[in-house]
Design an enzyme around this catalytic site. Structure first.
Site, PDB file in Angstrom:
ATOM      1  N   ASP A  87      65.620  28.586  23.925  1.00 42.04           N
ATOM      2  CA  ASP A  87      64.253  28.354  24.401  1.00 42.04           C
ATOM      3  C   ASP A  87      64.221  27.319  25.530  1.00 42.04           C
ATOM      4  O   ASP A  87      64.313  27.682  26.703  1.00 42.04           O
ATOM      5  CB  ASP A  87      63.356  27.948  23.225  1.00 42.04           C
ATOM      6  CG  ASP A  87      61.876  28.170  23.488  1.00 42.04           C
ATOM      7  OD1 ASP A  87      61.516  28.673  24.569  1.00 42.04           O
ATOM      8  OD2 ASP A  87      61.062  27.849  22.606  1.00 42.04           O
ATOM      9  N   ASP A  88      64.070  26.045  25.177  1.00 42.66           N
ATOM     10  CA  ASP A  88      64.028  24.944  26.152  1.00 42.66           C
ATOM     11  C   ASP A  88      65.017  23.881  25.690  1.00 42.66           C
ATOM     12  O   ASP A  88      64.626  22.857  25.114  1.00 42.66           O
ATOM     13  CB  ASP A  88      62.613  24.356  26.233  1.00 42.66           C
ATOM     14  CG  ASP A  88      61.587  25.381  26.685  1.00 42.66           C
ATOM     15  OD1 ASP A  88      61.463  25.588  27.903  1.00 42.66           O
ATOM     16  OD2 ASP A  88      60.923  25.976  25.821  1.00 42.66           O
ATOM     17  N   GLU A 109      54.372  33.075  17.724  1.00 49.36           N
ATOM     18  CA  GLU A 109      54.982  31.747  17.537  1.00 49.36           C
ATOM     19  C   GLU A 109      53.884  30.854  16.970  1.00 49.36           C
ATOM     20  O   GLU A 109      53.861  30.540  15.793  1.00 49.36           O
ATOM     21  CB  GLU A 109      55.505  31.210  18.871  1.00 49.36           C
ATOM     22  CG  GLU A 109      56.048  29.787  18.783  1.00 49.36           C
ATOM     23  CD  GLU A 109      56.238  29.145  20.158  1.00 49.36           C
ATOM     24  OE1 GLU A 109      56.938  28.126  20.217  1.00 49.36           O
ATOM     25  OE2 GLU A 109      55.673  29.631  21.154  1.00 49.36           O
ATOM     26  N   HIS A 157      66.414  34.250  25.557  1.00 48.19           N
ATOM     27  CA  HIS A 157      65.168  33.463  25.558  1.00 48.19           C
ATOM     28  C   HIS A 157      65.511  32.035  25.962  1.00 48.19           C
ATOM     29  O   HIS A 157      65.735  31.173  25.132  1.00 48.19           O
ATOM     30  CB  HIS A 157      64.522  33.512  24.164  1.00 48.19           C
ATOM     31  CG  HIS A 157      63.155  32.903  24.094  1.00 48.19           C
ATOM     32  ND1 HIS A 157      62.216  33.292  23.159  1.00 48.19           N
ATOM     33  CD2 HIS A 157      62.558  31.928  24.830  1.00 48.19           C
ATOM     34  CE1 HIS A 157      61.109  32.577  23.329  1.00 48.19           C
ATOM     35  NE2 HIS A 157      61.299  31.735  24.326  1.00 48.19           N
ATOM     36  N   HIS A 215      64.147  29.282  28.994  1.00 45.03           N
ATOM     37  CA  HIS A 215      63.292  28.920  30.135  1.00 45.03           C
ATOM     38  C   HIS A 215      64.089  27.964  31.010  1.00 45.03           C
ATOM     39  O   HIS A 215      64.456  26.876  30.560  1.00 45.03           O
ATOM     40  CB  HIS A 215      62.015  28.240  29.650  1.00 45.03           C
ATOM     41  CG  HIS A 215      61.168  29.113  28.785  1.00 45.03           C
ATOM     42  ND1 HIS A 215      60.191  29.932  29.293  1.00 45.03           N
ATOM     43  CD2 HIS A 215      61.167  29.308  27.433  1.00 45.03           C
ATOM     44  CE1 HIS A 215      59.611  30.584  28.294  1.00 45.03           C
ATOM     45  NE2 HIS A 215      60.190  30.236  27.159  1.00 45.03           N
ATOM     46  N   HIS A 217      55.910  36.466  24.909  1.00 48.61           N
ATOM     47  CA  HIS A 217      55.855  35.538  23.789  1.00 48.61           C
ATOM     48  C   HIS A 217      54.690  35.953  22.886  1.00 48.61           C
ATOM     49  O   HIS A 217      53.568  36.148  23.364  1.00 48.61           O
ATOM     50  CB  HIS A 217      55.603  34.114  24.283  1.00 48.61           C
ATOM     51  CG  HIS A 217      56.790  33.455  24.904  1.00 48.61           C
ATOM     52  ND1 HIS A 217      57.558  34.061  25.866  1.00 48.61           N
ATOM     53  CD2 HIS A 217      57.336  32.220  24.705  1.00 48.61           C
ATOM     54  CE1 HIS A 217      58.529  33.220  26.228  1.00 48.61           C
ATOM     55  NE2 HIS A 217      58.412  32.110  25.536  1.00 48.61           N
TER      56      HIS A 217
END
Length: 349
Positions: free
Chosen positions: A285-286, A207, A24, A26, A204
């Protein structure tokens, strides 16, 4: 292999050195402020922020939407194939340093095609970095095309058609961006088409959204893996299903705290997910925006949750391989490497 004998003080080195997969991430969320400025200069673009420090200060967002606003603004510096290569290469170098042996990388083509960037420019740059990473770094990686859920399903179909000539360069599709008001069923037809095409499916859910969104991602999209999914514990029936079917969750602890899904890491439910028997994994994630790449997520999460020890570290790393979309033989090889690594740690005691 008795992992309970590995002392807590040995965990930081163990977490950093153990082989692992990241499922996961991005790629646009790995754009560090320094690279944003370098690409803006190369492409003669004027940024809204005068310095790297002022841009970094703008990363003090408080919810998913305020994060997405600056995320899309940062992505606007990506103009050429070389820009996309440089972004992906920078991530792969960080992943290699964190002992990531395999990464399944999300990319958001609609963020770029809406600015007039050809799909070929995007995917050729990313794919070139992946090939170079395999050859020079020995790191395995694959791309997952994400549809932006705040846009229409018609937009998703358009980008899918643009992507089909490059079908050999990505392994699956996902669904990201703001959950609120954008339920999974909004994209049920495009996911059905992707399933017909033999693409792997992730989404997704859970969340910001409720546990119901996870049910819908599983039943209406036929998602094989749930990204985030932390609200599953609100629904005991859903937990039973996730355990029975061993549906993986790609959990992102630092992201969850930054976006106020949890007040702090000590309140995070990753330990409870594992204790329930859910196939949970840890991911970044980011990372440029949320304060840490994969090892940092492991280190801070384990430091905050004393119930996590060497056995949970092993389980999380093993889950990351088992939840990946590579073939069974490759997975088995990585799990053998993981077993050897942990056996060596036990032998040191």
């Amino acid at each position: 292999m008795n992992l309970t004998n590995i002392p807590r003080q040995a965990l930081p080195e163990l977490l950093c050195r153990m082989p692992k997969a990241e499922l996961h991430i991005h790629i646009e969320g790995s754009l560090e402020p320094e690279l944003i400025f370098a690409l803006a200069e190369r492409n003669r673009l004027q940024l809204a922020y005068p310095t790297i420090e002022s841009l970094r200060a703008a990363y003090a967002f408080t919810n998913l939407q305020s994060f997405l606003d600056i995320y899309y603004a940062g992505a606007s510096v990506l103009q050429t194939e070389q820009d996309f290569f440089d972004m992906a290469w920078a991530y792969l170098l960080r992943a290699k340093a964190d002992n990531v042996v395999h990464a399944e990388i999300f990319f958001d083509p609609q963020t770029h095609t809406a600015r007039g960037i050809p799909f070929a420019t995007i995917i050729n740059g990313l794919d070139r970095a992946i090939q170079q990473g395999r050859n020079e770094l020995g790191i395995s990686a694959a791309l997952i095309l994400c549809f932006l859920r705040h846009l229409t399903e018609a937009d998703a179909f358009t980008v899918l058609e643009e992507a089909l000539p490059f079908r050999d360069k990505f392994i699956g599709v996902g669904l990201d961006s703001g959950e609120k008001g954008n339920p999974p069923e909004k994209f049920s037809r495009v996911f059905a088409r992707c399933r017909e095409l033999g693409l792997r499916l992730v989404a997704h859910a859970g969340e910001e959204g409720t546990a119901e969104y996870i049910w819908h991602a599983l039943d209406l999209l036929q998602a094989e893996r749930i990204d985030h999914g932390v609200h599953c514990l609100d629904d005991p029936q859903l937990v039973t299903r996730l355990v029975q079917q061993q549906v993986p969750l790609t959990v992102c602890p630092l992201s969850n705290v930054k976006l106020r899904v949890f007040p702090d890491l000590a309140a995070h439910n990753i330990a409870r997910l594992l204790a329930c028997g859910i196939r949970a994994t840890i991911n970044s994630d980011d990372p440029a925006y949320f304060g840490g790449y994969l090892n940092q997520n492991y280190l801070e999460t384990f430091a905050a949750l004393p119930e996590l020890g060497a056995a949970e570290a092993y389980q999380l790393a093993r889950n990351s391989f088992e939840a990946s979309f590579v073939d069974a033989e490759v997975k088995a090889g990585w799990i053998r490497e993981l077993d050897q690594f942990f056996q060596q740690q036990c032998d040191k005691i």
